[in-house]
Design an enzyme around this catalytic site. Structure first.
Site, short mmCIF file in Angstrom:
data_model
loop_
_atom_site.label_atom_id
_atom_site.label_comp_id
_atom_site.label_asym_id
_atom_site.label_seq_id
_atom_site.Cartn_x
_atom_site.Cartn_y
_atom_site.Cartn_z
N ARG A 65 0.81 -1.23 0.00
CA ARG A 65 0.00 0.00 0.00
C ARG A 65 0.84 1.27 0.00
NH1 ARG A 65 -1.73 2.61 3.98
NH2 ARG A 65 -1.58 0.89 5.44
N TYR A 100 -15.19 9.58 -19.71
CA TYR A 100 -15.73 8.26 -19.31
C TYR A 100 -16.76 8.45 -18.17
CZ TYR A 100 -15.83 3.91 -16.71
OH TYR A 100 -16.24 2.80 -16.03
N ASP A 158 -6.75 11.51 -19.20
CA ASP A 158 -6.97 10.07 -19.30
C ASP A 158 -6.55 9.65 -20.71
OD1 ASP A 158 -8.07 7.53 -19.69
OD2 ASP A 158 -9.70 7.92 -18.28
N LYS A 197 -7.48 -1.95 -19.81
CA LYS A 197 -7.79 -1.91 -21.23
C LYS A 197 -6.56 -2.29 -22.07
CE LYS A 197 -11.83 -0.67 -19.80
NZ LYS A 197 -11.74 0.02 -18.57
N1 PLP Z 1 -11.05 5.72 -18.23
C1 PLP Z 1 -11.62 5.23 -19.35
C2 PLP Z 1 -11.45 5.99 -20.63
C3 PLP Z 1 -12.34 4.05 -19.32
O1 PLP Z 1 -12.89 3.57 -20.45
C4 PLP Z 1 -12.48 3.37 -18.08
C5 PLP Z 1 -13.26 2.13 -17.99
O2 PLP Z 1 -13.94 1.73 -18.91
C6 PLP Z 1 -11.89 3.93 -16.93
C7 PLP Z 1 -11.17 5.09 -17.05
C8 PLP Z 1 -12.02 3.25 -15.61
O3 PLP Z 1 -11.19 2.14 -15.58
P1 PLP Z 1 -11.44 0.87 -14.60
O4 PLP Z 1 -12.67 0.18 -15.12
O5 PLP Z 1 -10.18 0.09 -14.76
O6 PLP Z 1 -11.63 1.42 -13.25
#
Ligand code: PLP
Length: 375
Positions: free
Chosen positions: A43, A97, A168, A193
């Site tokens: 952690r 997202y 992101d 992803k």
């Molecule tokens: N950012 C984007 C662009 C996403 O598509 C996602 C999930 O689909 C996330 C963040 C969040 O990721 P996690 O599902 O690993 O928490």
């Protein structure tokens, strides 16, 4: 080193004990501390398997340091919380997202952080800034509309006012875009992803300057959300083929997008690689490839659920970025937490489908889509 080489070699922990070529899996959650330079603890985000992956990702994104989390949302939460306090103001793109949108509009707003949601446009970001703005949260291309924002311009606007930028980069992956090189301060990924790439792990990544990582780590150590050594091992192995996978996926996606754009039962295809897509020019300037994510709007006469059920190879499933092609309806999946009014404002209709193109042979993908369209 070029990215392809960094994928394979960067960060690998040297196995002095037996000379194995891979980072050993250090399963321990307890480490001796007397006379050690650093007190290791999962952690604290500083165990050898965590650090090996972070070093590889820093090489790929051109960043100084980072932290590895158990999900993309854990990473985004720690990044934002490290930059705000009650009374702060955040500027967030309306088309980020759904989880990030809900984090800002529901969780953070409930804690006294004010959020302005703006269209995916640098001028709109600039005009939303107030004296209290401490961070700007962007995504490019966005999930699921593939909106593109000028990251260099956003970074300039923020730098002039000492505001932290958080981007992101999940959809592009570091193979197609490196926001840090455009001036963005904090790069976030859902590693679930493209980085993981096989739809079999969950993790998140934050990358930034060493100074910012110290700030984020201080928050993260109290929040938790660290990732275990086995997931780090899977991720490190996956990253070795990241460039290979993403290059093939990106090539496939261009063909699929062009095929979809020619279908009479599709009203609109959102893909930065299409010359008539609004974000195409900015994408050309800031991306080295247009990525493998796209979305499209079916004509009203096509029932979206029936279309999904007719697909035989392409699986209707949540998530993206894996080697297999996946499709989903964002209104029911990634953006289900938003209200119907919010979805309508952003442009996420019930007939919008999001496609994550995999590494299969593109002819098989197009044949599957064609048979589902009834040809
Ligand atoms: N950012 C984007 C662009 C996403 O598509 C996602 C999930 O689909 C996330 C963040 C969040 O990721 P996690 O599902 O690993 O928490």
């Amino acid at each position: 080193m070029k990215k392809e080489t960094s994928c394979v070699h960067a960060g690998t922990y040297r196995d002095a004990a037996v000379g194995g070529v891979n980072t050993p899996i250090f399963a321990s959650s307890a480490f001796e501390y007397i006379d050690r330079a650093e007190m290791l603890y999962p952690r604290h985000f500083n165990t050898p398997n965590q650090r090996a992956v972070v070093h590889k990702l820093c090489a790929l994104e051109g960043m100084q340091d980072g932290l590895l989390f158990s999900s993309g949302m854990a990473a985004m939460t720690a990044a934002i919380l490290s930059q705000v306090k009650a009374g702060s103001h955040l500027v967030v793109l309306d088309s980020v997202y759904g989880g990030t949108h809900a984090l800002a509009s529901q969780t953070l707003a409930g804690l006294g952080v004010q959020c302005s949601f703006v269209p995916t446009d640098a001028a709109a970001v600039e005009s939303a800034i107030t004296a209290q703005t401490s961070a700007i949260v962007v995504e490019s291309p966005t999930n699921p509309l593939l909106d593109v924002i000028d990251l260099r311009r956003v970074a300039q606007i923020a730098r002039q006012r000492s505001i932290t930028t958080i981007a992101d980069n999940t959809f592009a992956s570091p193979i197609n875009q490196t926001p840090g090189g455009l001036g963005i301060d904090i790069v976030v990924h859902s590693g679930t992803k493209y980085l993981g790439g096989h739809s079999d792990l969950s993790c998140g990544v934050v990358l930034a300057s060493s100074q910012l990582v110290v700030q984020i780590q201080a928050v993260a150590c109290t929040l938790g959300g660290n990732v275990n050594a086995l997931t780090c091992h899977l991720l490190e192995r996956s990253l070795k083929t990241l460039a290979l996978r993403v290059e093939r996926q990106t090539r496939n996606a261009q063909h699929v997008a062009e095929y979809l754009a020619g279908q009479p039962t599709i009203r609109r295809v959102n893909y930065p690689g299409l010359a008539n897509f609004p974000g195409h020019q900015i994408a050309r300037e800031q991306m080295t490839g247009f990525g493998a994510m796209m979305s499209f709007e079916l004509s009203p006469e096509v029932d979206a659920t029936q279309f999904l059920l007719r697909l035989q190879l392409i699986r209707p499933a949540v998530s993206l970025g894996g080697v297999e092609t996946l499709i989903c309806a964002p209104a029911q999946t990634s953006h289900a937490r938003l209200t119907a009014a919010e979805r309508q404002r952003i442009g996420i209709t019930d007939s919008l489908l999001r496609l994550s193109v995999g590494v299969e042979h593109v002819d098989d993908l197009i044949a599957d889509l064609a048979q589902a369209f009834g040809k």
